[in-house]
Scaffold this motif. Structure first.
Motif, mmCIF file in Angstrom:
data_model
loop_
_atom_site.group_PDB
_atom_site.id
_atom_site.type_symbol
_atom_site.label_atom_id
_atom_site.label_comp_id
_atom_site.label_asym_id
_atom_site.label_seq_id
_atom_site.Cartn_x
_atom_site.Cartn_y
_atom_site.Cartn_z
ATOM 1 N N ILE A 173 0.778 -0.609 3.501
ATOM 2 C CA ILE A 173 1.809 -2.016 2.931
ATOM 3 C C ILE A 173 1.236 -3.064 1.259
ATOM 4 O O ILE A 173 1.458 -3.351 0.829
ATOM 5 C CB ILE A 173 2.892 -3.184 3.566
ATOM 6 N N ARG A 174 -0.377 -3.444 2.152
ATOM 7 C CA ARG A 174 -0.726 -4.233 0.790
ATOM 8 C C ARG A 174 -2.419 -3.595 0.942
ATOM 9 O O ARG A 174 -2.969 -2.543 1.808
ATOM 10 C CB ARG A 174 -0.744 -5.651 1.464
ATOM 11 N N TYR A 215 7.214 -3.245 -6.573
ATOM 12 C CA TYR A 215 5.793 -3.141 -5.908
ATOM 13 C C TYR A 215 5.558 -2.021 -4.679
ATOM 14 O O TYR A 215 4.253 -2.335 -4.112
ATOM 15 C CB TYR A 215 5.425 -4.542 -6.066
ATOM 16 N N GLN A 229 13.772 -1.542 7.128
ATOM 17 C CA GLN A 229 13.852 -1.702 5.779
ATOM 18 C C GLN A 229 14.703 -2.648 5.009
ATOM 19 O O GLN A 229 14.000 -3.764 4.515
ATOM 20 C CB GLN A 229 12.511 -1.445 4.712
ATOM 21 N N PRO A 274 13.472 -11.961 2.613
ATOM 22 C CA PRO A 274 12.596 -11.850 2.262
ATOM 23 C C PRO A 274 12.700 -12.720 0.843
ATOM 24 O O PRO A 274 13.983 -12.030 0.420
ATOM 25 C CB PRO A 274 11.870 -10.607 2.103
ATOM 26 N N GLN A 328 10.599 -13.210 -2.156
ATOM 27 C CA GLN A 328 10.011 -12.479 -3.110
ATOM 28 C C GLN A 328 9.672 -13.209 -4.426
ATOM 29 O O GLN A 328 8.266 -13.584 -4.644
ATOM 30 C CB GLN A 328 9.985 -10.922 -3.691
ATOM 31 N N ARG A 370 14.922 -6.752 -7.047
ATOM 32 C CA ARG A 370 15.049 -7.025 -5.919
ATOM 33 C C ARG A 370 16.564 -7.171 -6.385
ATOM 34 O O ARG A 370 17.192 -7.045 -5.434
ATOM 35 C CB ARG A 370 14.485 -7.847 -6.193
ATOM 36 N N ASP A 389 9.957 -14.054 2.357
ATOM 37 C CA ASP A 389 8.166 -13.140 2.070
ATOM 38 C C ASP A 389 8.256 -13.761 0.690
ATOM 39 O O ASP A 389 9.535 -13.454 0.509
ATOM 40 C CB ASP A 389 8.236 -12.048 2.739
ATOM 41 N N ILE A 409 5.522 -12.847 -2.941
ATOM 42 C CA ILE A 409 3.611 -12.651 -3.109
ATOM 43 C C ILE A 409 4.203 -12.898 -4.560
ATOM 44 O O ILE A 409 4.841 -12.967 -6.122
ATOM 45 C CB ILE A 409 4.642 -10.676 -3.972
ATOM 46 N N PHE A 460 1.723 -13.391 -0.222
ATOM 47 C CA PHE A 460 0.705 -12.461 -0.378
ATOM 48 C C PHE A 460 0.626 -12.520 -1.702
ATOM 49 O O PHE A 460 0.969 -13.023 -2.699
ATOM 50 C CB PHE A 460 1.262 -11.149 0.208
ATOM 51 N N THR A 461 -0.741 -12.343 -2.033
ATOM 52 C CA THR A 461 -1.521 -11.798 -3.285
ATOM 53 C C THR A 461 -0.453 -10.395 -3.740
ATOM 54 O O THR A 461 -1.109 -9.876 -2.867
ATOM 55 C CB THR A 461 -2.939 -12.274 -3.716
ATOM 56 N N SER A 463 -0.815 -6.192 -4.848
ATOM 57 C CA SER A 463 -1.726 -5.680 -4.950
ATOM 58 C C SER A 463 -1.497 -4.507 -5.187
ATOM 59 O O SER A 463 0.004 -4.211 -4.640
ATOM 60 C CB SER A 463 -2.666 -5.229 -4.040
ATOM 61 N N ARG A 492 -0.550 -0.860 -5.456
ATOM 62 C CA ARG A 492 -0.024 0.531 -4.393
ATOM 63 C C ARG A 492 -0.216 1.542 -5.148
ATOM 64 O O ARG A 492 0.616 1.538 -6.413
ATOM 65 C CB ARG A 492 0.958 0.032 -3.476
HETATM 66 N N1 SAM Z 1 11.173 -4.584 4.124
HETATM 67 C C1 SAM Z 1 11.253 -5.931 3.938
HETATM 68 C C2 SAM Z 1 12.460 -6.560 2.190
HETATM 69 O O1 SAM Z 1 12.693 -5.911 1.473
HETATM 70 O O2 SAM Z 1 11.621 -6.869 2.323
HETATM 71 C C3 SAM Z 1 9.923 -5.998 3.834
HETATM 72 C C4 SAM Z 1 8.446 -4.896 3.251
HETATM 73 S S1 SAM Z 1 7.373 -4.726 3.339
HETATM 74 C C5 SAM Z 1 6.618 -4.173 4.742
HETATM 75 C C6 SAM Z 1 6.978 -6.530 3.857
HETATM 76 C C7 SAM Z 1 5.963 -7.219 2.807
HETATM 77 O O3 SAM Z 1 5.150 -6.853 2.551
HETATM 78 C C8 SAM Z 1 7.224 -7.714 1.613
HETATM 79 O O4 SAM Z 1 7.918 -8.762 1.969
HETATM 80 C C9 SAM Z 1 6.438 -8.069 0.298
HETATM 81 O O5 SAM Z 1 6.646 -9.376 0.115
HETATM 82 C C10 SAM Z 1 4.790 -8.149 0.875
HETATM 83 N N2 SAM Z 1 4.850 -6.726 -0.328
HETATM 84 C C11 SAM Z 1 5.059 -5.241 -0.355
HETATM 85 N N3 SAM Z 1 4.323 -4.755 -1.307
HETATM 86 C C12 SAM Z 1 3.183 -5.649 -1.663
HETATM 87 C C13 SAM Z 1 2.394 -5.443 -2.146
HETATM 88 N N4 SAM Z 1 2.148 -4.712 -3.171
HETATM 89 N N5 SAM Z 1 1.770 -6.348 -2.304
HETATM 90 C C14 SAM Z 1 1.655 -7.722 -1.808
HETATM 91 N N6 SAM Z 1 2.689 -7.768 -1.164
HETATM 92 C C15 SAM Z 1 3.630 -6.384 -0.725
#
Ligand code: SAM
Ligand code: SF4
Length: 491
Positions: free
Chosen positions: A49-50, A163, A201, A287, A289, A301, A327, A329, A358-359, A361, A363
């Motif tokens: 994920i990150r 992202y 999810q 979340p 974001q 979103r 959550d 970003i 999270f910062t 990144s 993917r």
């Molecule tokens: N499905 C959930 C949602 O929609 O919120 C969570 C998905 S993910 C497993 C968990 C978290 O990782 C996300 O809510 C987001 O904040 C973070 N995340 C996902 N992709 C990211 C990326 N490319 N860079 C940084 N953080 C990321």
């Protein structure tokens, strides 16, 4: 007996998959051990994920490769998102790996191991089960099943947050039959589970493929303003109906949580379920974001900041004392200082009691790769630090406000100092001492101290250590209102 260990990276979803991997292996005669050095089979269950996922995997595989030199029979498998996403490439780059297993292929583990034993080239099993989605039942095993458990209600994701790698690594949304979910929860509760967290999810987009649930109270109604009002009215989510069915059919379940809801499926009907179901925790991890509409749009979103706040406020109006975690970003492509200030302002407005930041990144295979990753890393880190500082203060102030209140704590386990540790309805960690064994019980604890991340308290003198009385099953229409729970001062 051959021995195995599973090393898990990432979220609850991955932990849940690791538990299923363990069950399949124990089903074919493997014994679980803690240390890779004692194992004949090591499964690395990965998360992508990150950033740094591959780097982490590489160093783990390198370490295990050295062990393999001393113990040539050692089998190394890679499961989870990295296997799904990059199976072929990783197998070529890391010859120490014996097999690759996608999240939908866990049940195939016995045949994969048989192939490995015959000396086949590393089998790579990463096919999504789109036609007939399979959900492995969580086994209720004596001695392994604690008071809390995760139950999967759906897999995959149909959102396309720009992202996020999940739609690529976990495939499209597939839902589990409600009957299967209810049976699993009943079995877990019979084995001693008292709290279940439903996993998905976008868990609140759930619909029963067998169509057995019917409409929940308030389905199709909306009391919010919506940028996309028609979309909200057409929301076909049956998640609130599932929650009501669980509480009606498994009355001995003391607490029900879910993670993660998507704000656009946080419907009026779900708010009514929170109002009506005492077992539904007064805490929602939702979340957000970003707190900037401009960034939310670029993230795809599908809600605005106002819509998010509207749901928070509607829930607060119906469920007094409900708390939120989220959550965020920071440093998404194009995020300006003003956008980030809007996220800080949102955090100030909602006052989250839990925060995961999270910062950004890049993917692989994500649409945001087309946008320039233009916020310097140092700036991303500075923003993250700033928002942590704010949300840490909010959490500390919240915990401090609970001093002197009585919280109903579901006791999970013994703590380090021989005391007990459990969680309040709103997910606060609470430590307390008790002479008897109260694991799995819901006990009233008077809060005496607040720390940075947890609370300490004393059992209410009125609490009598006794076997937990069975609760009478309640018909859905006769479910008590949440307000019949003890009202907690300061809540
Ligand atoms: N499905 C959930 C949602 O929609 O919120 C969570 C998905 S993910 C497993 C968990 C978290 O990782 C996300 O809510 C987001 O904040 C973070 N995340 C996902 N992709 C990211 C990326 N490319 N860079 C940084 N953080 C990321
Ligand atoms: Fe990723 Fe968005 Fe799906 Fe969550 S909702 S898993 S962030 S695509």
């Amino acid at each position: 007996m051959p021995a195995y260990t599973v090393v898990t990276f990432g979220c609850q979803m991955n932990q849940h998959d690791s538990d299923r991997i363990g069950e399949v292996l124990r089903g074919i005669g493997y014994l679980e051990v803690k240390e890779p050095a004692d194992a004949d089979l090591v499964v690395l269950n990965t998360c992508s994920i990150r950033e740094k996922a591959e780097q982490k995997l590489r160093s783990e595989v390198g370490r295990l490769g050295m062990l393999k030199r001393l113990k040539p029979g050692l089998v190394i498998g890679v499961a989870g998102c990295m296997a799904q996403q990059e199976g072929e490439r990783l197998a070529k780059r890391m010859p120490q790996i014996d097999f690759m297993l996608g999240p939908d292929n866990i049940a195939e583990l016995p045949s994969i191991l048989a192939e490995v034993e015959l000396g086949a080239p590393p089998p790579i099993r990463t096919v999504f089960d789109l036609e007939r989605p399979q959900f492995l039942n969580a086994e209720a095993e004596p001695g392994r099943t604690g008071p809390t458990a995760f139950v999967t209600v759906m897999k995959g994701c149909d959102e396309r947050c720009t992202y996020c790698v999940v739609p690529h690594t976990r495939g499209p949304e597939r839902y589990r039959n409600a009957r299967e979910i209810l049976d699993e929860i009943r079995r877990l509760v019979e084995a001693g589970v008292r709290e279940v967290t439903l996993l998905g999810q976008t868990v609140n987009s759930y619909r029963d493929p067998a169509g057995s649930l019917g409409a929940a109270i308030g389905a199709g109604e909306t009391h919010f303003k919506h940028t996309l009002r028609a979309v909200a009215l057409e929301d076909e989510s049956e998640f609130p109906a599932l929650l009501r069915a669980i509480c009606a059919e498994v009355p001995d379940l003391l607490r029900l949580r879910y993670t993660s809801p998507h704000p656009r499926h946080l419907t009026w009907s779900l708010i009514l379920a929170h109002r009506d179901l005492p077992a539904l925790a007064r805490h929602v991890h939702m979340p957000v974001q970003s707190g900037s509409d401009r960034v939310l749009k670029r993230m795809l979103r599908r809600y605005s900041v106002e819509e998010y706040v509207e749901r928070v406020e509607a829930l607060r109006a119906e469920v007094p004392g409900v708390t939120f975690s989220t959550d965020v970003i920071v440093g998404f492509p194009g995020e300006t200082a003003e956008d980030f200030a809007a996220t800080l302002a949102l955090a100030e407005r909602v006052r989250f009691t839990g925060f995961f930041g999270f910062t950004y990144s890049e993917r692989p295979n994500t649409p945001a790769l087309k946008l320039a990753d233009d916020v310097p890393e140092a700036e991303k880190s500075a923003r993250l630090e700033q928002i942590f500082e704010l949300t840490d203060r909010h959490r500390r102030e919240h915990l401090e406000s609970l001093r002197g209140t009585t919280e109903l704590v579901l006791v999970e386990r013994r703590g380090k100092a021989g005391d007990f540790m459990g969680r309040s309805e709103r997910n606060e960690i609470v430590h307390f001492a008790c002479a008897g064994d109260v694991i799995g019980q819901l006990v009233p604890v008077r809060i005496t101290e607040a720390y940075n991340n947890s609370l300490r308290g004393e059992l209410e003198p009125s609490f009598v250590l006794a076997p937990r009385p069975a609760r009478a099953p309640a018909a859905p229409s006769a479910l008590p209102k949440r307000r019949t729970l003890p009202v907690l001062a300061g809540a």
